[in-house]
Write a protein that holds these residues in place. Structure first.
Motif, PDB file in Angstrom:
ATOM      1  N   ARG A 161      -7.975   4.954   1.247  1.00 30.54           N
ATOM      2  CA  ARG A 161      -8.901   4.028   1.935  1.00 30.54           C
ATOM      3  C   ARG A 161      -9.240   4.767   3.327  1.00 30.54           C
ATOM      4  N   GLU A 162      -8.451   5.374   3.957  1.00 25.42           N
ATOM      5  CA  GLU A 162      -9.050   6.155   5.322  1.00 25.42           C
ATOM      6  C   GLU A 162     -10.349   7.008   4.889  1.00 25.42           C
ATOM      7  N   ARG A 207     -12.210   6.925   2.492  1.00 16.18           N
ATOM      8  CA  ARG A 207     -13.451   6.104   1.920  1.00 16.18           C
ATOM      9  C   ARG A 207     -14.184   5.389   3.158  1.00 16.18           C
ATOM     10  N   GLU A 208     -13.261   4.911   4.083  1.00 17.04           N
ATOM     11  CA  GLU A 208     -13.993   4.242   4.993  1.00 17.04           C
ATOM     12  C   GLU A 208     -14.393   5.457   6.034  1.00 17.04           C
ATOM     13  N   GLU A 228      -5.697   1.769  -3.816  1.00 14.23           N
ATOM     14  CA  GLU A 228      -5.545   1.595  -2.264  1.00 14.23           C
ATOM     15  C   GLU A 228      -4.392   0.773  -2.085  1.00 14.23           C
ATOM     16  N   THR A 229      -4.083  -0.387  -3.004  1.00 16.16           N
ATOM     17  CA  THR A 229      -3.016  -1.129  -2.865  1.00 16.16           C
ATOM     18  C   THR A 229      -1.761  -0.649  -3.450  1.00 16.16           C
ATOM     19  N   SER A 238     -18.153   1.683   0.178  1.00 14.66           N
ATOM     20  CA  SER A 238     -17.404   0.437  -0.419  1.00 14.66           C
ATOM     21  C   SER A 238     -16.765   0.918  -1.606  1.00 14.66           C
ATOM     22  N   GLN A 239     -15.562   0.108  -1.916  1.00 16.16           N
ATOM     23  CA  GLN A 239     -14.859   0.495  -3.338  1.00 16.16           C
ATOM     24  C   GLN A 239     -15.724   0.489  -4.413  1.00 16.16           C
ATOM     25  N   THR A 248       0.752  -1.238  -0.063  1.00 15.33           N
ATOM     26  CA  THR A 248       0.085   0.037  -0.033  1.00 15.33           C
ATOM     27  C   THR A 248       0.733   1.085   0.000  1.00 15.33           C
ATOM     28  N   GLY A 272      -2.555   5.730  -1.296  1.00 13.62           N
ATOM     29  CA  GLY A 272      -3.382   4.417  -1.081  1.00 13.62           C
ATOM     30  C   GLY A 272      -3.985   4.359   0.188  1.00 13.62           C
ATOM     31  N   SER A 328      -9.396  -0.317  -5.947  1.00  6.54           N
ATOM     32  CA  SER A 328      -8.449  -1.246  -5.176  1.00  6.54           C
ATOM     33  C   SER A 328      -7.191  -1.208  -5.437  1.00  6.54           C
TER      34      SER A 328
END
Length: 257
Positions: free
Chosen positions: A10-11, A13-14, A38-39, A19-20, A2, A6, A35
């Motif tokens: 992700r932080e 988005r959460e 984020e990775t 969701s993705q 990550t 990324g 995805s």
């Protein structure tokens, strides 16, 4: 592995509870691409970073952080009110505050520092030894004359705590606002839930001003298309009388000033 970008993506988005797939649909890209971003399997373009920041409603300062993490220069900056580019904003702010007389109105930054206040707000704040540049939330939580003169303080404190939690959540977390919210919740005490039963259309704040009580409620305005970091966080609070007696007192005070 990550990437820094990324992880931040992700932080956010959460934080926004997406969701993705949800984020991909809103940003017009596939969930697979989200995805990969984020990775670290895919690197975003500058346009993609800005697009995702808009979709996630990321504050301007944090969008700069996303851009930096992705290897790009920042897009947003903070200007002073005396900056030439801010002249239309300053004029609009002056207009809103002055036109709200004889009722109080003031502009606050993201941490509740008073940026500017109209004449009535300055008059009332002066009674509490406050003015432009003072931090309103700190004055409230530190046992100042301001909170001491609010007759329904437990009720008001709980409402303010909820507001600070909401503002912190919008910002993706803000340690200062969360700390102040915790202090307000502690001050509200265990009796507050009984007060907040939804039986009133609004919950006015009742200020003691000498032998008089002013009952006021507020509305909030923001600059909806602000790209400046500081300006995007400003809120303009317009206080209105919640009863006829308060309206008459404010009009009398304004006439005598």
């Amino acid at each position: 592995m990550t990437t820094q970008f990324g992880g931040l993506l992700r932080e956010w988005r959460e934080t926004r509870k997406l969701s993705q797939l949800d984020l991909g649909l809103s940003a017009n890209v596939s969930a697979r691409h989200i995805s990969f971003l984020e990775t670290g399997r895919a690197r975003p373009s500058r346009a993609m970073v800005l697009n995702l920041g808009t979709v996630l409603d990321v504050p301007r300062g944090s969008r700069n952080a996303l851009l930096h993490a992705a290897g790009f220069a920042p897009s947003y900056r903070a200007r002073g009110l005396d900056d030439a580019e801010m002249a239309p904003v300053t004029a609009a702010l002056d207009w809103m505050l002055e036109r709200h007389m004889p009722y109080p109105a003031f502009a606050l930054d993201r941490h509740w520092t008073i940026v500017q206040a109209n004449e009535m707000a300055q008059m009332l704040l002066a009674q509490m030894r406050l003015g432009e540049g003072a931090n309103l939330i700190e004055a409230l939580v530190e046992g100042s004359a301001l909170s001491a003169n609010i007759e329904n303080w437990p009720e008001v404190a709980q409402h303010l705590a909820q507001r600070l939690h909401s503002e912190a959540a919008h910002l993706g977390g803000d340690a200062y606002l969360e700390k102040m919210a915790a202090k307000l919740t502690a001050q509200a005490g265990c009796a507050t839930p009984d007060l907040m039963n939804g039986s009133q259309a609004i919950v006015p704040t009742r200020y003691r001003l000498g032998e008089t009580t002013l009952s006021l409620f507020s509305t909030m305005s923001q600059f909806s298309n602000a790209e400046d970091i500081a300006l995007a966080d400003w809120r303009i609070e317009h206080l209105f009388p919640a009863d006829e007696a308060t309206r008459q007192v404010l009009e009398t005070l304004a006439a005598g000033s």
